[in-house]
Each structure stands twice: as structure tokens, then as C-alpha cells.
Enzyme design. Sequence first.
Site, PDB file in Angstrom:
ATOM      1  N   TRP A 140      -3.122  -2.626  -1.221  1.00  0.00           N
ATOM      2  CA  TRP A 140      -2.893  -3.954  -1.862  1.00  0.00           C
ATOM      3  C   TRP A 140      -3.506  -4.960  -0.834  1.00  0.00           C
ATOM      4  O   TRP A 140      -3.107  -5.102   0.383  1.00  0.00           O
ATOM      5  CB  TRP A 140      -1.253  -4.178  -1.730  1.00  0.00           C
ATOM      6  CG  TRP A 140      -0.821  -5.341  -2.414  1.00  0.00           C
ATOM      7  CD1 TRP A 140      -0.622  -5.551  -3.575  1.00  0.00           C
ATOM      8  CD2 TRP A 140      -0.303  -6.652  -1.486  1.00  0.00           C
ATOM      9  NE1 TRP A 140      -0.075  -6.993  -3.810  1.00  0.00           N
ATOM     10  CE2 TRP A 140       0.160  -7.346  -2.526  1.00  0.00           C
ATOM     11  CE3 TRP A 140      -0.283  -6.737  -0.116  1.00  0.00           C
ATOM     12  CZ2 TRP A 140       0.771  -8.825  -2.097  1.00  0.00           C
ATOM     13  CZ3 TRP A 140       0.423  -8.090   0.218  1.00  0.00           C
ATOM     14  CH2 TRP A 140       0.686  -8.995  -0.838  1.00  0.00           C
ATOM     15  N   LYS A 190       6.433  -3.465  -4.252  1.00  0.00           N
ATOM     16  CA  LYS A 190       7.880  -3.479  -4.108  1.00  0.00           C
ATOM     17  C   LYS A 190       8.449  -3.587  -2.850  1.00  0.00           C
ATOM     18  O   LYS A 190       9.622  -3.862  -2.512  1.00  0.00           O
ATOM     19  CB  LYS A 190       8.072  -1.606  -4.670  1.00  0.00           C
ATOM     20  CG  LYS A 190       9.464  -1.345  -4.572  1.00  0.00           C
ATOM     21  CD  LYS A 190      10.167  -1.961  -5.879  1.00  0.00           C
ATOM     22  CE  LYS A 190      11.867  -1.688  -5.830  1.00  0.00           C
ATOM     23  NZ  LYS A 190      12.568  -2.678  -6.452  1.00  0.00           N
ATOM     24  N   ARG A 237       4.703   0.278  -6.184  1.00  0.00           N
ATOM     25  CA  ARG A 237       4.800  -0.397  -4.992  1.00  0.00           C
ATOM     26  C   ARG A 237       3.724  -1.593  -5.355  1.00  0.00           C
ATOM     27  O   ARG A 237       3.823  -2.490  -4.561  1.00  0.00           O
ATOM     28  CB  ARG A 237       4.317   0.380  -3.741  1.00  0.00           C
ATOM     29  CG  ARG A 237       5.361   1.656  -3.552  1.00  0.00           C
ATOM     30  CD  ARG A 237       4.924   2.486  -2.326  1.00  0.00           C
ATOM     31  NE  ARG A 237       4.682   1.841  -1.163  1.00  0.00           N
ATOM     32  CZ  ARG A 237       5.619   1.789  -0.209  1.00  0.00           C
ATOM     33  NH1 ARG A 237       6.811   2.282  -0.247  1.00  0.00           N
ATOM     34  NH2 ARG A 237       5.436   1.103   1.010  1.00  0.00           N
ATOM     35  N   GLU A 239      17.786 -16.451  -9.273  1.00  0.00           N
ATOM     36  CA  GLU A 239      17.581 -15.098  -9.715  1.00  0.00           C
ATOM     37  C   GLU A 239      17.122 -14.768 -11.022  1.00  0.00           C
ATOM     38  O   GLU A 239      16.093 -14.206 -11.244  1.00  0.00           O
ATOM     39  CB  GLU A 239      18.746 -14.141  -9.368  1.00  0.00           C
ATOM     40  CG  GLU A 239      18.457 -12.572  -9.499  1.00  0.00           C
ATOM     41  CD  GLU A 239      17.682 -12.012  -8.967  1.00  0.00           C
ATOM     42  OE1 GLU A 239      17.025 -12.387  -7.920  1.00  0.00           O
ATOM     43  OE2 GLU A 239      16.921 -10.799  -9.287  1.00  0.00           O
ATOM     44  N   CYS A 289       0.839  -1.067   0.022  1.00  0.00           N
ATOM     45  CA  CYS A 289       0.156  -0.093  -0.146  1.00  0.00           C
ATOM     46  C   CYS A 289       0.909   1.338  -0.011  1.00  0.00           C
ATOM     47  O   CYS A 289       1.994   1.093   0.487  1.00  0.00           O
ATOM     48  CB  CYS A 289      -0.864   0.043   1.277  1.00  0.00           C
ATOM     49  SG  CYS A 289      -1.790  -1.361   1.557  1.00  0.00           S
ATOM     50  N   LYS A 309      13.173 -13.471 -11.917  1.00  0.00           N
ATOM     51  CA  LYS A 309      13.084 -12.439 -12.575  1.00  0.00           C
ATOM     52  C   LYS A 309      11.851 -12.798 -13.718  1.00  0.00           C
ATOM     53  O   LYS A 309      10.959 -11.659 -14.111  1.00  0.00           O
ATOM     54  CB  LYS A 309      14.263 -11.786 -13.498  1.00  0.00           C
ATOM     55  CG  LYS A 309      14.709 -10.525 -13.747  1.00  0.00           C
ATOM     56  CD  LYS A 309      14.824  -9.554 -12.362  1.00  0.00           C
ATOM     57  CE  LYS A 309      14.206 -10.022 -11.061  1.00  0.00           C
ATOM     58  NZ  LYS A 309      14.775  -9.378  -9.811  1.00  0.00           N
ATOM     59  N   HIS A 333      17.857 -36.050 -12.182  1.00  0.00           N
ATOM     60  CA  HIS A 333      17.000 -36.606 -10.935  1.00  0.00           C
ATOM     61  C   HIS A 333      15.673 -36.429 -11.091  1.00  0.00           C
ATOM     62  O   HIS A 333      14.880 -36.449  -9.785  1.00  0.00           O
ATOM     63  CB  HIS A 333      17.854 -36.098 -10.025  1.00  0.00           C
ATOM     64  CG  HIS A 333      19.218 -36.716  -9.912  1.00  0.00           C
ATOM     65  ND1 HIS A 333      19.637 -37.982  -9.534  1.00  0.00           N
ATOM     66  CD2 HIS A 333      20.369 -35.966 -10.253  1.00  0.00           C
ATOM     67  CE1 HIS A 333      21.051 -38.043  -9.898  1.00  0.00           C
ATOM     68  NE2 HIS A 333      21.563 -37.018 -10.129  1.00  0.00           N
ATOM     69  N   ASN A 379      -1.307   1.741   6.104  1.00  0.00           N
ATOM     70  CA  ASN A 379      -0.455   0.808   5.571  1.00  0.00           C
ATOM     71  C   ASN A 379      -0.047  -0.154   6.652  1.00  0.00           C
ATOM     72  O   ASN A 379       0.059   0.088   7.731  1.00  0.00           O
ATOM     73  CB  ASN A 379       0.934   1.228   5.056  1.00  0.00           C
ATOM     74  CG  ASN A 379       0.690   1.851   3.558  1.00  0.00           C
ATOM     75  OD1 ASN A 379      -0.392   2.035   3.267  1.00  0.00           O
ATOM     76  ND2 ASN A 379       1.889   2.356   3.259  1.00  0.00           N
ATOM     77  N   GLY A 380       0.228  -1.451   6.609  1.00  0.00           N
ATOM     78  CA  GLY A 380       0.367  -2.633   7.458  1.00  0.00           C
ATOM     79  C   GLY A 380      -0.700  -3.544   7.907  1.00  0.00           C
ATOM     80  O   GLY A 380      -1.644  -3.717   6.897  1.00  0.00           O
ATOM     81  N   GLU A 434       8.355 -13.104 -12.325  1.00  0.00           N
ATOM     82  CA  GLU A 434       7.652 -12.268 -11.601  1.00  0.00           C
ATOM     83  C   GLU A 434       7.223 -11.178 -12.713  1.00  0.00           C
ATOM     84  O   GLU A 434       5.976 -10.491 -12.452  1.00  0.00           O
ATOM     85  CB  GLU A 434       8.354 -11.381 -10.561  1.00  0.00           C
ATOM     86  CG  GLU A 434       9.534 -10.898 -10.981  1.00  0.00           C
ATOM     87  CD  GLU A 434      10.333 -10.168  -9.928  1.00  0.00           C
ATOM     88  OE1 GLU A 434       9.620  -9.826  -8.729  1.00  0.00           O
ATOM     89  OE2 GLU A 434      11.585 -10.257  -9.772  1.00  0.00           O
TER      90      GLU A 434
HETATM   91  C1  F6R Z   1      12.193  -9.443  -6.829  1.00  0.00           C
HETATM   92  C2  F6R Z   1      12.078  -8.373  -5.684  1.00  0.00           C
HETATM   93  C3  F6R Z   1      11.871  -9.184  -4.242  1.00  0.00           C
HETATM   94  C4  F6R Z   1      12.814  -8.326  -3.120  1.00  0.00           C
HETATM   95  C5  F6R Z   1      12.232  -8.974  -1.839  1.00  0.00           C
HETATM   96  C6  F6R Z   1      13.087  -8.356  -0.814  1.00  0.00           C
HETATM   97  O1  F6R Z   1      12.491  -8.893  -7.968  1.00  0.00           O
HETATM   98  O2  F6R Z   1      12.409  -7.494  -5.985  1.00  0.00           O
HETATM   99  O3  F6R Z   1      11.975 -10.416  -4.314  1.00  0.00           O
HETATM  100  O4  F6R Z   1      13.970  -8.607  -3.568  1.00  0.00           O
HETATM  101  O5  F6R Z   1      11.047  -8.567  -1.626  1.00  0.00           O
HETATM  102  O6  F6R Z   1      13.127  -6.872  -0.693  1.00  0.00           O
HETATM  103  P1  F6R Z   1      14.195  -5.861  -0.058  1.00  0.00           P
HETATM  104  O7  F6R Z   1      15.401  -6.164  -0.746  1.00  0.00           O
HETATM  105  O8  F6R Z   1      13.596  -4.432  -0.235  1.00  0.00           O
HETATM  106  O9  F6R Z   1      14.120  -6.470   1.292  1.00  0.00           O
END
Ligand code: F6R
Length: 602
Positions: free
Chosen positions: A74, A597, A27, A476, A2, A480, A499, A100-101, A483
Site C-alpha cells: 500500500w 483494513k 487489507r 458512522e 501492506c 460507511k 446554519h 510493512n510499516g 468509504e
Molecule cells: C471504517 C473503518 C476504519 C477503522 C479505523 C480504526 O469502516 O474500518 O475507520 O474503524 O481505521 O481501526 P481499528 O478499529 O482497527 O483501530
Amino acid sequence: MCGIAGFVGAGDSLRQAVASLKRLEYRGYDSAGVAYSTGDELRIARCPGKVADLEALIAALPAASGPAIAHTRWATHGRPSEANAHPHGDCTGQLAVVHNGIIENHQAIRQTLLSAGHRIQSETDTEVISHLIEDELVGRRGASGLVEAVRAATQRLHGSFAVAVLWSGAPDVIVAARRDSPLIVGLGDAGAFVASDVPALVGWADRLSALQDGDVALVRGRSVTIWDADGKEREASMMPLTMSREAAEKQGFAHFMLKEIHEQPRAVKETCRGRIGSDGEVALEGLGDAVLELLRSGNVHFVACGTAYHAALIGKRLWDQALRRHADCTVSSEFRYDRPLIDDRTLVVLVSQSGETADTVAAARYARQLGARTLAVVNCMGTSLERETDAALITRAGPEIGVASTKAYSAQVAAMGLLAGQAGWADAGQALSALPDAIEKVLDNEAAIKAIASDLATSNCFFFLGRGHDAAVAAEAALKLKEISYIHAEAYPAGEMKHGPLALVEPGVAVVGLCTRPSTHDKIASNLMEVRARDGRVVTVVSDGLPIPEAATDVIVVPSVSEYMSPIVTMVAMQLLAYYVALARGCSIDQPRNLAKSVTVE
Ligand code: F6R
């Protein structure tokens, strides 16, 4: 997650609050709303959907001269709908709250409120806050009454919150409060702002202050007053707002993600600036003797979530392989519910772009309880994680707006190299200094990667394979792709395919083999042949100078760098691949569905 954006000052605060809110779209959210004061009364407009839908909803409304608070939601408690969108009112219609929260005891409070006759209209945890404040306002007056009521009401909440409140009994102020969810206040020529993140202020405010846990703030057009958790007034300690408008805008790139992919040479250079001497020695300042000593000879345990966890895996590899010292690496949400082997000889390194990820911040607290020293590797400054740790190494990637992390990852891996350099990895200086040019070379290859991505975009199943450090990069790369393109993607150490997962390989399955490690090059080349023999399509990423594996249908050549830092170089290619696959599939790249985010809830 949010977003909160509020404004009080000169001009049309309704549109200013919504313009600020638009800066927080990155976000991730599913509904939007705003409450504003016309001077005589409080009004609320809200809708499921995007901020653009909210803009359409308020288009015909006259300007509002009183304060306004806006919100992107959100969904956590209750589906995205008009009724569940914030702001939420009370029974009197005189109060509006954005939050938020997560309020963990909202059900118990809801029952008490309903028994007392309150009419609760939404399924959210948030709405109980407005009704609690409503009760606390009885017998109180004006701005100071609202401050006291917000403090008293929030003291009854369990969980995390950042709230901003409007009340028609104090028609020219916003009152804000926080616990475990970020909230900032800002001041500029036109007035004062409340926001959950800095981009909401850029271009309008020139100084800001981050609220701390337990703070309650009274925000007027030209001033901010803050009371701490004990109710004592404290100085707002305003810092200059340094984020540039360019950083908060796309500057001609189609998406923030693409802009941020291109910013990686600079992100890595900035992260290393002033930290590597002319002799190539790493010297990190400001970590304190205890942390430096543990880096040299203590136990190290990396903790992080998502992309940051994948960067932390490279840290662990540097310890295991380059320094020949054991290190652990655990995702934050597991670490805090387990009994990690930690004591006062352990340095827990918490890696986070935002510094506000709930699980990582909680892991930092837990590590301290267990007696460990804690070090944050964090991109945003003044965050909860920085406050909860003994020392911080700031990565200097600059603001990352795209939900999918790109330049923050590169900066985090570079920071892993810096920490290993400080701990005794002799090649750190040389390895890190070579990176900006190597990344530029990958970016020069963008058109070829785009062409491969366009061909692969119809595939509905991807495997990313690697060995050694490339296995960590595969994780990773798969994250990427999934997502932002919503394609199912899995990462495996290449030798594991036979396996089990090989059963899934058939025509149409795309397999990306990461081949940057000389010592296992022949091995992965054979693993990829096993895929090709089952009609899988094989894309290889090969370090310059290594042979092209026979199985490859497409090849992306990346510059050869130190194997410990090659994850950065390989990932730049994989970020471009994911970006162009998602683009070809018409996905919402900067705001992928269901994602946020900064993950400020557990
Ligand atoms: C993926 C992504 C998330 C963050 C994760 C941790 O692209 O951005 O997986 O890496 O939510 O976020 P931070 O680094 O802000 O703790």
C-alpha cells in the site's frame, strides 16, 4: 495496509506464499510481489495491481522448493509501480526483503548508503533495509549470520517495521523481525509460515505465535526460534489457531462486508456472552480492581479512530446521559499530540477492532505516560494494544475481513453498553439482551433497503442527519457510505442544517434523517421539512412506534430498542444502504480504493 505472507516447507512454496497472500487482499494494497528460492538462486516477481496479476506473472514458473516471501504494498513512499513493489533486493541480488510499516530515517540512511556506493533502485523507504542487511552480512555466514545481520540492521531503523528476509547464503530459512507492526509465525503439517495477519495461515497452519517488539525469528520448515529485543532466545509459545476457514472465506455471500453485516446478531450475542447475569447485572471479569474502581467513580476518556471512534462516541453518551457522569472522547491522532486533562484518576478506554492501529496504540502509551490507567476494547487477540494497556475487554465479533467495519462496530457499541453496565447503568442487561432479535428484524428488511439504495445510487451528495445519539450514528453512516461508494457524504446534527449546509440542498441531493429518538422527534421532523422544501430527497429511518415524518419520500422502519443501543440497530440498516448503493455503482466493496483494513502507520 501492506501484507506479508511467507512459507518454508514441503511442496511449492512459491504458490503457497502467494495463496496465503491472497487471504490478505482485504487489507487494501496497490501492488504485489514474491521472492523465492529455487535452491540455487533467489528470484523476484512483482507487479503493480492485484494478486491475480502476480498469479498470472508466476503461472508459467516451475515450483519452488526453497522458502518464499510474498507482499502486498500500500504505497507510502513512491507511487505504485513494479520498481517500488516489494520484495526489494540488495546490490548482490542474493537478498530479498518485504516490509510493512514506515522507516522514518530512511532518507538519512539512503544518503549514507549511496555515499558508500550502494545502488538503490526504488523510491521506497523499504529498500534501505535490504542494503543495510547486505552490509551487515559481510563476514557472516549461514542462518545465524542472517539472524545477526537482521538484528543489527533493524537496530539502525527509526519507525515501524515488520520484515521478512530471504538470503541465498541461508537457502532454507526465512528470518523475520518486528517493531510496532504486527507479525506472526505459524506451524502446520506442511511447514512454517510468517504473516502479518492470521487469515494468511488458516487451513494450512494449526498453531501460531505473535512476535513481540524487538523480536527476531528464524523460521525453518519445522521449527521457529525467537530471540527477544535483548538477543535472548525465548520460547515461541505457540497458541492454537482458532480462526475457521469459514471465517476466512465468504461462504456464498457476494462480499465479506455483506457476510459480516449478517453476522451481527451473533457478534453482539457473543460479546455479551457470560458477561450479563440472570439478574440482568453486568459483571466483567479480568479487568482488575483498579480499572473496575475507575469505571465506577473515576474520570473516563474514550480514544479511538474511524468507526471505532464513532462507537466510542456512544460510550461517551452513555456516561453523560445514562450515568450522568462527564466523559471525554477524542480521536487517537489528536489525543497523542494534545495535552489531554488526564491523571491517575482517569481511565483511558482505547477502542480498536484490529488492536494494531498505530495512532491508537501510541495513544495508549501516551495515556500511561500521563499516569492514567488504560483499558483496551479490542476485537483481535494478542495485539499490540492489548500489550500496551492495563486490561482488555475483548469484543467477540470474530474476524472482520471487509475493510469497512460493520460487525466490529456493533460489538464495540455493545461493549460500551457493558462498560456502562459495569459502571452502574441499570438498564444495560435488558438493553443488550434485546439486540440480537432486533438486528435480525433489520436484516429481514434487506430487500426493501436494497430497493431504496438502488434508487439513491445516482445521487452524488448525501447528508445524514440526526439528533442526540442519532447524530453520532449519522457520522458512522456517512463514513460507511463514503468509504465504499466514493459518494461525498456528510453528517450533521439535524438542527445545524440551517446554519450553513442547507445551501447545498437542491434536487438530486439525498438526505437521510435518523429518527429513533422520541424526545426530539418533532424537531427532526421539522428539520427534514426544511430539506424537502428545497427539493432534497428525504429518506427516514424511524423507530417502530414513532410517527413517520411528513417529509419522508422513503421510510426504513427499525425496531424500537433502548436509545443508547439503538445505534447498533440503525447502523445495520445504514450498512445495508451503503452496501447496496456501492453495489449499484459497481464499487470494489471489500477493498475500497486508498483504504486499508489495519492502519499501522500514523
Ligand atoms: C471504517 C473503518 C476504519 C477503522 C479505523 C480504526 O469502516 O474500518 O475507520 O474503524 O481505521 O481501526 P481499528 O478499529 O482497527 O483501530
